[in-house]
Design a protein around this motif. Sequence first.
Motif, short mmCIF file in Angstrom:
data_model
loop_
_atom_site.label_atom_id
_atom_site.label_comp_id
_atom_site.label_asym_id
_atom_site.label_seq_id
_atom_site.Cartn_x
_atom_site.Cartn_y
_atom_site.Cartn_z
N UNK A 99 32.21 10.78 55.74
CA UNK A 99 34.14 11.16 55.70
C UNK A 99 33.96 12.19 56.95
N UNK A 100 35.02 11.44 58.03
CA UNK A 100 35.72 11.78 59.30
C UNK A 100 36.75 12.13 59.16
N UNK A 101 36.62 13.66 60.18
CA UNK A 101 38.34 14.37 59.66
C UNK A 101 38.45 14.37 61.15
N UNK A 102 39.96 14.19 61.41
CA UNK A 102 40.64 14.29 62.55
C UNK A 102 40.58 15.91 63.21
N UNK A 103 41.15 16.44 64.23
CA UNK A 103 41.96 17.21 64.95
C UNK A 103 42.79 17.72 63.75
N UNK A 154 23.00 11.25 51.58
CA UNK A 154 23.53 10.32 52.27
C UNK A 154 24.73 9.77 52.13
N UNK A 155 25.02 11.51 53.15
CA UNK A 155 26.55 11.00 53.30
C UNK A 155 26.70 12.06 54.69
N UNK A 156 27.70 11.21 55.41
CA UNK A 156 27.98 12.97 56.52
C UNK A 156 29.53 13.31 56.84
N UNK A 157 29.72 14.24 57.02
CA UNK A 157 30.62 15.75 57.20
C UNK A 157 31.05 15.10 58.21
N UNK A 158 32.36 14.34 59.33
CA UNK A 158 32.19 15.06 60.72
C UNK A 158 33.31 14.89 61.27
N UNK A 159 33.86 16.13 62.25
CA UNK A 159 34.78 16.51 62.58
C UNK A 159 34.96 15.43 64.18
N UNK A 160 36.01 16.07 64.82
CA UNK A 160 36.67 15.21 66.05
C UNK A 160 36.44 16.64 67.34
N UNK A 161 35.38 17.54 66.76
CA UNK A 161 34.41 18.77 67.31
C UNK A 161 35.08 20.02 67.66
N UNK A 162 35.10 20.60 67.87
CA UNK A 162 36.17 22.01 67.36
C UNK A 162 37.63 22.21 66.86
N UNK A 163 37.79 21.10 67.29
CA UNK A 163 39.62 21.61 67.10
C UNK A 163 39.32 20.83 65.37
N UNK A 164 38.90 20.42 65.24
CA UNK A 164 38.75 19.67 63.33
C UNK A 164 38.29 21.31 63.41
N UNK A 165 39.03 21.83 62.15
CA UNK A 165 38.59 23.29 60.92
C UNK A 165 39.13 23.40 59.99
N UNK A 204 19.69 13.29 52.91
CA UNK A 204 20.17 13.35 54.27
C UNK A 204 21.38 13.66 54.27
N UNK A 205 22.10 14.65 54.53
CA UNK A 205 23.67 14.97 54.39
C UNK A 205 23.04 15.73 56.02
N UNK A 206 24.33 14.97 56.31
CA UNK A 206 24.89 15.59 57.68
C UNK A 206 25.94 16.38 58.23
N UNK A 207 26.15 17.95 58.65
CA UNK A 207 27.64 18.07 59.51
C UNK A 207 27.63 18.30 60.64
N UNK A 208 28.85 17.66 60.88
CA UNK A 208 28.73 17.38 62.38
C UNK A 208 30.48 18.23 63.27
N UNK A 209 30.21 18.36 64.68
CA UNK A 209 31.42 18.23 65.26
C UNK A 209 32.59 18.76 64.29
N UNK A 210 32.82 20.73 64.02
CA UNK A 210 33.24 21.39 63.12
C UNK A 210 33.20 22.01 63.34
N UNK A 211 34.33 23.14 63.56
CA UNK A 211 34.66 24.23 62.69
C UNK A 211 34.64 24.46 61.74
N UNK A 212 34.22 26.00 61.21
CA UNK A 212 33.88 25.99 59.99
C UNK A 212 33.78 27.40 60.05
N UNK A 213 35.68 28.09 59.44
CA UNK A 213 35.99 29.32 58.83
C UNK A 213 35.71 29.33 57.79
N UNK A 214 34.87 30.89 56.94
CA UNK A 214 35.09 31.21 55.75
C UNK A 214 35.69 31.77 55.78
N UNK A 215 36.61 32.78 56.18
CA UNK A 215 37.57 33.55 56.27
C UNK A 215 37.80 34.76 55.22
#
Length: 201
Positions: free
Chosen positions: A1-5, A21-32, A55-66
Motif C-alpha cells: 500500500x503506497x501513499x503519496x505526499x 506480507x504487506x508493505x505500508x509505504x509513503x513518499x517520505x516524511x511529507x506523507x503523514x 513480514x510487515x514493512x512500514x517505511x518512508x512515513x511521518x506517523x503523528x499520534x496527535x
Amino acid sequence: ISFPTGVRKAVKSCDITLPSNITLRGAGWETILKAASGLNSPLIRNSDIINGNDNIEISNLKLDGNSEGQTSGDIIYWRNGVTNSRIVNCYICNAYRHGVWIYGRGTDDNNFFINNTFESCRGGRALYLYKTNKNVVKNNVFKDNLGSDQGALFLYKSQYNNITENLFIENDYAIYLNGCEKNIINHNIVISNKKIGIGLY
C-alpha cells in the motif's frame, strides 16, 4: 500500500490494521498519517493478535499520534509475536503513550528498526521491546521523549537484541533494560539526557 505526499487521518475508532506480507509505504516524511482526535487506540496494529503476524514493512512515513487529542493509545502496536517486520525511515512523533510497542512472546522475532526518528513520545516509551528477542535497532534518533521513568528505548525481559549507532538526546531516560541479558549496546551517542543515560535493572 503506497501513499503519496499529504496528510491522512485515521478516523475516530478506526485504526490501520495490517496482515502478514504487506508493505505500508509513503513518499517520505511529507506523507503523514495522523491519529484523529479521540482515536484513543493504536494508529497502526497487526491483524492477528492471537497468533501474531509475519513480514510487515512500514517505511518512508511521518506517523503523528496527535497526543493532545488522545486520552490513550500508541502509534504502532505489534501484539503477540510479530516477526520479520521492518520499520524504516519513519518519523514517529507525538505519541500519547508509546511510539512503537512490540509485545512479544519471548521468542526470536527478528524485527528491524532502522533510520527512524522518535520524538516527543510523552506518556510512555518511544520504542518498547517487551519479551521480544533478536531485533535490530540501528541508526535511529531518539529526541525529546519525556514523561517516562523507564527510557526512550525500553527493553523488558528481551534478549539478543542489537542496539547500535543510535543517537539519544534530550530525553528523560535514554536506554533502560529491565530483566534483560545478552543484548549488545554498541557505538551509540547518549548526550544531554535529563536523568539517566543507560540504566540496567
